[in-house]
Design a protein around this motif. Sequence first.
Motif, PDB file in Angstrom:
ATOM      1  N   GLN A 272       8.807  -9.292  -9.946  1.00  0.00           N
ATOM      2  CA  GLN A 272       8.534  -7.744 -10.634  1.00  0.00           C
ATOM      3  C   GLN A 272       7.777  -7.392  -9.190  1.00  0.00           C
ATOM      4  OE1 GLN A 272       9.478  -5.984 -12.597  1.00  0.00           O
ATOM      5  NE2 GLN A 272       8.009  -4.098 -12.317  1.00  0.00           N
ATOM      6  N   ALA A 273       6.337  -8.534  -8.715  1.00  0.00           N
ATOM      7  CA  ALA A 273       5.310  -8.259  -8.356  1.00  0.00           C
ATOM      8  C   ALA A 273       5.486  -7.497  -6.763  1.00  0.00           C
ATOM      9  CB  ALA A 273       4.524  -9.600  -7.959  1.00  0.00           C
ATOM     10  N   ALA A 274       6.732  -7.612  -6.273  1.00  0.00           N
ATOM     11  CA  ALA A 274       6.957  -7.829  -5.688  1.00  0.00           C
ATOM     12  C   ALA A 274       8.398  -6.357  -5.644  1.00  0.00           C
ATOM     13  CB  ALA A 274       8.719  -8.860  -4.360  1.00  0.00           C
ATOM     14  N   LYS A 275       8.570  -6.025  -6.042  1.00  0.00           N
ATOM     15  CA  LYS A 275       9.151  -4.108  -6.142  1.00  0.00           C
ATOM     16  C   LYS A 275       8.304  -3.210  -6.772  1.00  0.00           C
ATOM     17  CE  LYS A 275      12.006  -1.994  -9.334  1.00  0.00           C
ATOM     18  NZ  LYS A 275      12.675  -2.441 -10.758  1.00  0.00           N
ATOM     19  N   GLU A 276       6.736  -3.901  -7.140  1.00  0.00           N
ATOM     20  CA  GLU A 276       5.531  -3.180  -7.162  1.00  0.00           C
ATOM     21  C   GLU A 276       5.239  -2.503  -5.645  1.00  0.00           C
ATOM     22  OE1 GLU A 276       3.148  -4.756  -9.864  1.00  0.00           O
ATOM     23  OE2 GLU A 276       4.935  -4.239 -11.607  1.00  0.00           O
ATOM     24  N   PHE A 277       5.085  -4.376  -4.975  1.00  0.00           N
ATOM     25  CA  PHE A 277       5.249  -3.598  -3.647  1.00  0.00           C
ATOM     26  C   PHE A 277       5.367  -3.315  -3.092  1.00  0.00           C
ATOM     27  CE2 PHE A 277       3.334  -6.378   0.234  1.00  0.00           C
ATOM     28  CZ  PHE A 277       1.748  -6.204  -0.017  1.00  0.00           C
ATOM     29  N   LYS A 278       6.393  -3.336  -3.078  1.00  0.00           N
ATOM     30  CA  LYS A 278       7.745  -2.789  -2.213  1.00  0.00           C
ATOM     31  C   LYS A 278       7.150  -1.240  -2.314  1.00  0.00           C
ATOM     32  CE  LYS A 278      12.825  -1.911  -1.082  1.00  0.00           C
ATOM     33  NZ  LYS A 278      13.535  -2.171  -0.617  1.00  0.00           N
ATOM     34  N   GLY A 279       6.913  -0.686  -3.314  1.00  0.00           N
ATOM     35  CA  GLY A 279       6.277   0.375  -3.065  1.00  0.00           C
ATOM     36  C   GLY A 279       5.596   1.112  -2.704  1.00  0.00           C
ATOM     37  N   LEU A 280       4.838   0.122  -2.438  1.00  0.00           N
ATOM     38  CA  LEU A 280       3.251   1.129  -1.746  1.00  0.00           C
ATOM     39  C   LEU A 280       3.441   1.296  -0.103  1.00  0.00           C
ATOM     40  CD1 LEU A 280       0.695  -1.950  -2.875  1.00  0.00           C
ATOM     41  CD2 LEU A 280       1.498  -0.125  -3.556  1.00  0.00           C
ATOM     42  N   ARG A 281       4.573   1.610  -0.150  1.00  0.00           N
ATOM     43  CA  ARG A 281       4.587   1.511   1.456  1.00  0.00           C
ATOM     44  C   ARG A 281       4.114   2.486   2.324  1.00  0.00           C
ATOM     45  NH1 ARG A 281      10.276   2.363   5.544  1.00  0.00           N
ATOM     46  NH2 ARG A 281       9.038   2.351   7.246  1.00  0.00           N
ATOM     47  N   TRP A 282       4.547   3.778   1.758  1.00  0.00           N
ATOM     48  CA  TRP A 282       4.030   5.284   1.947  1.00  0.00           C
ATOM     49  C   TRP A 282       2.985   5.159   1.933  1.00  0.00           C
ATOM     50  CZ3 TRP A 282       7.276   6.501   5.939  1.00  0.00           C
ATOM     51  CH2 TRP A 282       8.737   6.031   5.201  1.00  0.00           C
ATOM     52  N   LEU A 283       2.424   5.009   0.658  1.00  0.00           N
ATOM     53  CA  LEU A 283       0.690   5.027   0.186  1.00  0.00           C
ATOM     54  C   LEU A 283      -0.108   3.930   1.246  1.00  0.00           C
ATOM     55  CD1 LEU A 283      -1.411   6.225  -1.508  1.00  0.00           C
ATOM     56  CD2 LEU A 283      -0.931   3.406  -2.550  1.00  0.00           C
ATOM     57  N   LEU A 284       0.677   2.841   1.612  1.00  0.00           N
ATOM     58  CA  LEU A 284       0.226   2.554   3.026  1.00  0.00           C
ATOM     59  C   LEU A 284      -0.416   3.198   4.249  1.00  0.00           C
ATOM     60  CD1 LEU A 284       0.720  -1.115   2.153  1.00  0.00           C
ATOM     61  CD2 LEU A 284      -1.484  -0.350   1.587  1.00  0.00           C
ATOM     62  N   LEU A 285       1.137   3.819   4.549  1.00  0.00           N
ATOM     63  CA  LEU A 285       0.689   4.470   6.057  1.00  0.00           C
ATOM     64  C   LEU A 285      -0.074   5.533   5.939  1.00  0.00           C
ATOM     65  CD1 LEU A 285       4.389   3.864   6.599  1.00  0.00           C
ATOM     66  CD2 LEU A 285       2.216   2.567   7.508  1.00  0.00           C
ATOM     67  N   ARG A 286      -0.465   6.508   4.885  1.00  0.00           N
ATOM     68  CA  ARG A 286      -0.820   7.779   4.868  1.00  0.00           C
ATOM     69  C   ARG A 286      -2.347   7.701   4.955  1.00  0.00           C
ATOM     70  NH1 ARG A 286      -0.025  11.002  -0.344  1.00  0.00           N
ATOM     71  NH2 ARG A 286      -1.048  12.908   0.904  1.00  0.00           N
ATOM     72  N   ASN A 287      -3.351   8.590   5.564  1.00  0.00           N
ATOM     73  CA  ASN A 287      -5.252   8.266   5.593  1.00  0.00           C
ATOM     74  C   ASN A 287      -5.535   8.529   4.702  1.00  0.00           C
ATOM     75  OD1 ASN A 287      -3.545   8.258   8.712  1.00  0.00           O
ATOM     76  ND2 ASN A 287      -3.967  10.688   8.405  1.00  0.00           N
ATOM     77  N   GLU A 289      -7.875   9.814   3.885  1.00  0.00           N
ATOM     78  CA  GLU A 289      -8.484  11.154   3.204  1.00  0.00           C
ATOM     79  C   GLU A 289      -7.946  12.196   2.946  1.00  0.00           C
ATOM     80  OE1 GLU A 289      -7.424  11.557   7.716  1.00  0.00           O
ATOM     81  OE2 GLU A 289      -8.593  10.307   6.300  1.00  0.00           O
ATOM     82  N   SER A 290      -5.962  11.165   3.310  1.00  0.00           N
ATOM     83  CA  SER A 290      -4.646  12.288   3.016  1.00  0.00           C
ATOM     84  C   SER A 290      -4.720  11.794   1.106  1.00  0.00           C
ATOM     85  CB  SER A 290      -3.765  12.365   3.332  1.00  0.00           C
ATOM     86  OG  SER A 290      -3.892  12.710   4.617  1.00  0.00           O
ATOM     87  N   LEU A 291      -5.324  10.759   0.388  1.00  0.00           N
ATOM     88  CA  LEU A 291      -4.850  10.367  -1.105  1.00  0.00           C
ATOM     89  C   LEU A 291      -5.626  10.494  -1.142  1.00  0.00           C
ATOM     90  CD1 LEU A 291      -5.179   6.265   0.509  1.00  0.00           C
ATOM     91  CD2 LEU A 291      -3.429   8.046   0.391  1.00  0.00           C
ATOM     92  N   SER A 292      -5.104  10.552  -3.425  1.00  0.00           N
ATOM     93  CA  SER A 292      -5.732  10.631  -4.154  1.00  0.00           C
ATOM     94  C   SER A 292      -6.862   9.945  -4.733  1.00  0.00           C
ATOM     95  CB  SER A 292      -4.505  11.753  -5.675  1.00  0.00           C
ATOM     96  OG  SER A 292      -4.327  10.040  -6.069  1.00  0.00           O
ATOM     97  N   SER A 293      -7.546  10.672  -6.012  1.00  0.00           N
ATOM     98  CA  SER A 293      -8.095   9.192  -6.208  1.00  0.00           C
ATOM     99  C   SER A 293      -7.273   8.137  -6.964  1.00  0.00           C
ATOM    100  CB  SER A 293      -9.314  10.008  -7.151  1.00  0.00           C
ATOM    101  OG  SER A 293      -8.109  10.285  -8.405  1.00  0.00           O
ATOM    102  N   ARG A 294      -6.950   8.272  -7.463  1.00  0.00           N
ATOM    103  CA  ARG A 294      -5.328   7.028  -8.400  1.00  0.00           C
ATOM    104  C   ARG A 294      -4.735   6.091  -6.841  1.00  0.00           C
ATOM    105  NH1 ARG A 294      -1.172   9.009 -12.606  1.00  0.00           N
ATOM    106  NH2 ARG A 294      -2.650   9.384 -12.707  1.00  0.00           N
ATOM    107  N   GLN A 295      -4.898   6.982  -5.590  1.00  0.00           N
ATOM    108  CA  GLN A 295      -3.950   6.794  -5.698  1.00  0.00           C
ATOM    109  C   GLN A 295      -5.024   5.542  -4.211  1.00  0.00           C
ATOM    110  OE1 GLN A 295      -2.568   9.357  -2.607  1.00  0.00           O
ATOM    111  NE2 GLN A 295      -0.600   9.009  -3.676  1.00  0.00           N
ATOM    112  N   ARG A 296      -6.233   5.642  -4.502  1.00  0.00           N
ATOM    113  CA  ARG A 296      -7.329   5.153  -4.040  1.00  0.00           C
ATOM    114  C   ARG A 296      -7.831   3.770  -4.334  1.00  0.00           C
ATOM    115  NH1 ARG A 296     -11.460   9.665  -0.653  1.00  0.00           N
ATOM    116  NH2 ARG A 296     -10.305  10.970   0.629  1.00  0.00           N
ATOM    117  N   ALA A 297      -7.561   4.163  -5.629  1.00  0.00           N
ATOM    118  CA  ALA A 297      -7.913   3.261  -6.993  1.00  0.00           C
ATOM    119  C   ALA A 297      -6.923   2.121  -6.396  1.00  0.00           C
ATOM    120  CB  ALA A 297      -7.887   3.598  -8.085  1.00  0.00           C
ATOM    121  N   THR A 298      -5.643   1.945  -6.135  1.00  0.00           N
ATOM    122  CA  THR A 298      -4.582   2.051  -5.926  1.00  0.00           C
ATOM    123  C   THR A 298      -4.942   0.431  -4.556  1.00  0.00           C
ATOM    124  OG1 THR A 298      -3.052   3.177  -6.633  1.00  0.00           O
ATOM    125  CG2 THR A 298      -2.327   1.244  -5.781  1.00  0.00           C
TER     126      THR A 298
END
Length: 418
Positions: A272-287, A289-298
């Motif tokens: 389950q942790a691996a599945k959630e972690f996999k979904g972070l790919r595009w979030l990690l690659l974004r700059n 300054e382009s992240l929302s407050s919720r994404q920055r919290a993640t």
Amino acid sequence: MRVTSVLRKLLGLCASVVIGAWEPTETGEGVRPKLVVTLRQRSGRRGRCGRCGMVAPWFDNGGGTRSWRHLDVGLATSELVSDAPRVSCPEHGPTVVEVPWARHGSWFSRAFEDLVVFDAICSNKLAAARRYGISWRAVNHMCVRVATEALGRVDLLSGLVAIAIDEVKYKKGQRYLTVVCDHMTGKVIWAAKGRTKDTVSSFFDVLGEERSAALQFVSCDGAEWIRTVLAERAPGATVCLDTFHLVSWATAALDEVRREEWNHLRRTGGAQAAKEFKGLRWLLLRNWESLSSRQRATIRELEHANRRTLRAWQLKEELRDILSMPFIAACRALDEWLSYASRSKLAPFVKLARTIRRYRESIEATLEWKLTNGISESNNAAIGRIRSAARGFHDPESFITMIMLDRAGIAPSLPWAV
């Protein structure tokens, strides 16, 4: 006489052309009417070779009259008809005389070709062919004639100081063109099939030793097939490493760390942790300054969930910040970054640190002079639109012709805008 003068203006003919007769012709149902205009050059003009424009003596009357498709008049097509005598050119031998309204070897007038090529650049060759009721192959030949004539009038390689070298794909598979742009004008100045050392060497062959020595800056990526030739043919030029590729190396290293952690979670039973972690790919690659407050919290939560991935993300963001700093501050920050990356215990970033040290001189040149391959990437995007509009190109030379017409600043003007 008044009608003839008005007709000359309507057809866009110059004063050296004499209209002998004109006649509208009726055609069958479903066929466009035609206006046939008989022309001749004004008396007293010396004959010139149609190939080189050199004044030459008369040879014979040629093969009789010839006709050229001209600009449409309302719903009717127009056709120019004139005698086509030959002159004896010292260089080319017996050749059809030069006429002011058409290019040599063409069945279309100069104004008509310019208009069709303009439409082919804005849309594509097939659309232009359908619009004017001619074949695709005729449009292709027009593009070649117009581009050849324009490139014969200007020297795009004159006065080069700073250039950008990059490659662009033209067909499925490993089919590439090498494209060279001028940093000062933003235009494409040269393109050729392939992305090898021989391709880059052929550019410097055309450029010549004197103009190669005058080059001061060259921006490119880390490709050795470019940098090796630059060291040999333009040793005095400062080579700037494109920052886009530098950041892409860092994002690739970050993604490699993320995959390693994902695989580790899967192997240790954390499905389950691996599945959630996999979904972070595009979030990690974004700059950041382009992240929302919720994404920055993640991202911040990674400090407790996976410190290795957070460390890799911080290294990527810090490298981006360094590229926007003033030169001296950036050099100091880069020293610290390299030291931290080498001790990070993240294999992809340790490898990246070694790569950056290898290209350190070119990176510092980029930080100092702010020259990137952004101009090449902009032209490559426009080149991609040309390829998409044409649904691809089988022949790279046809693709290069359209690139030069659109991106080298040699596109013809509309006939009424000249």
